[in-house]
Design a protein around this motif. Structure first.
Motif, PDB file in Angstrom:
ATOM      1  N   LEU A  55      22.994 -12.468  43.580  1.00  0.00           N
ATOM      2  CA  LEU A  55      23.899 -12.623  42.191  1.00  0.00           C
ATOM      3  C   LEU A  55      24.969 -13.354  42.297  1.00  0.00           C
ATOM      4  O   LEU A  55      25.298 -14.415  41.384  1.00  0.00           O
ATOM      5  N   ALA A  56      25.895 -13.175  43.301  1.00  0.00           N
ATOM      6  CA  ALA A  56      27.205 -14.087  43.285  1.00  0.00           C
ATOM      7  C   ALA A  56      26.794 -15.522  43.698  1.00  0.00           C
ATOM      8  O   ALA A  56      27.180 -16.514  42.994  1.00  0.00           O
ATOM      9  N   ASP A 115      31.985 -13.743  52.786  1.00  0.00           N
ATOM     10  CA  ASP A 115      32.796 -13.013  51.848  1.00  0.00           C
ATOM     11  C   ASP A 115      32.527 -11.519  52.395  1.00  0.00           C
ATOM     12  O   ASP A 115      31.447 -11.040  52.662  1.00  0.00           O
ATOM     13  N   THR A 170      25.488 -17.184  40.578  1.00  0.00           N
ATOM     14  CA  THR A 170      26.412 -17.309  39.529  1.00  0.00           C
ATOM     15  C   THR A 170      27.387 -18.585  39.713  1.00  0.00           C
ATOM     16  O   THR A 170      27.233 -19.642  39.035  1.00  0.00           O
ATOM     17  N   PHE A 171      27.719 -18.860  40.915  1.00  0.00           N
ATOM     18  CA  PHE A 171      28.749 -19.886  41.412  1.00  0.00           C
ATOM     19  C   PHE A 171      27.974 -21.183  41.518  1.00  0.00           C
ATOM     20  O   PHE A 171      28.525 -22.354  41.411  1.00  0.00           O
ATOM     21  N   VAL A 198      29.678 -17.542  49.993  1.00  0.00           N
ATOM     22  CA  VAL A 198      29.527 -16.390  49.519  1.00  0.00           C
ATOM     23  C   VAL A 198      28.963 -15.635  50.702  1.00  0.00           C
ATOM     24  O   VAL A 198      29.248 -14.242  51.116  1.00  0.00           O
ATOM     25  N   HIS A 235      23.531  -8.389  46.378  1.00  0.00           N
ATOM     26  CA  HIS A 235      24.962  -8.799  45.660  1.00  0.00           C
ATOM     27  C   HIS A 235      25.192 -10.402  46.069  1.00  0.00           C
ATOM     28  O   HIS A 235      25.818 -11.026  45.107  1.00  0.00           O
ATOM     29  N   ARG A 236      25.013 -10.689  47.193  1.00  0.00           N
ATOM     30  CA  ARG A 236      24.823 -12.133  47.706  1.00  0.00           C
ATOM     31  C   ARG A 236      24.210 -12.918  46.882  1.00  0.00           C
ATOM     32  O   ARG A 236      24.795 -13.995  46.270  1.00  0.00           O
ATOM     33  N   ARG A 256      33.203  -8.651  51.484  1.00  0.00           N
ATOM     34  CA  ARG A 256      32.898  -7.636  50.410  1.00  0.00           C
ATOM     35  C   ARG A 256      31.242  -7.271  50.873  1.00  0.00           C
ATOM     36  O   ARG A 256      30.717  -6.334  50.404  1.00  0.00           O
ATOM     37  N   TYR A 257      30.564  -8.281  51.382  1.00  0.00           N
ATOM     38  CA  TYR A 257      29.064  -8.555  51.541  1.00  0.00           C
ATOM     39  C   TYR A 257      28.507  -8.049  52.853  1.00  0.00           C
ATOM     40  O   TYR A 257      27.108  -8.036  53.034  1.00  0.00           O
TER      41      TYR A 257
END
Length: 133
Positions: free
Chosen positions: A43-44, A103, A47-48, A100, A40-41, A105-106
């Motif tokens: 992908l994030a 964060d 993207t950014f 990222v 997930h990191r 969430r990860y």
């Protein structure tokens, strides 16, 4: 109509010119890559990073006069040949990776691939096997 899966979206993002620039920074700076090496990191981060690198390159193009195009290099290559611009790009990519990575969430995700200990165990195993043959 079916929604495309991550595999179908992933490849075009990686093949884009900005993706190649970000990947080059990651190759030059493995410490940055290590910050975002969970599914997930990544992908994030991509993207950014792609968005922010694109914005930075646009700003650099706007702020700097470049010679007329003679076919020898792209405007991006001309900009990044200058160490200050390349350093700014590395700082931007590092900033995205740090944001990222921090964060929460990860925080529970495991890194992709083997960790340093597993790599060392494999190297030891391979050395022993090669010595036996």
């Amino acid at each position: 109509m079916a929604v495309p899966g991550p595999e179908e979206i992933w490849i075009p993002l990686v093949d884009e010119p900005i993706g190649a620039i970000v990947q080059e920074v990651l190759r030059e700076h493995p410490d940055i890559d290590a910050l975002v090496s969970t599914p997930h990191r990544i992908l994030a981060f991509r993207t950014f990073a792609y968005i922010r690198v694109g914005i930075l390159l646009g700003q650099l193009l706007f702020d700097n006069d470049l010679p007329p195009y003679d076919g020898s290099e792209t405007w991006v290559d001309a900009l990044l040949r200058q160490p200050t611009h390349h350093d700014a790009l590395v700082r931007e990519v590092r900033t995205v990776a740090e944001e990222v990575a921090s964060d929460p969430r990860y925080s529970d995700e495991e890194q992709l691939g083997p960790d340093a200990d597993a790599r060392e165990r494999f190297r030891d195993f391979a050395r022993k096997r090669l010595a036996e043959s």
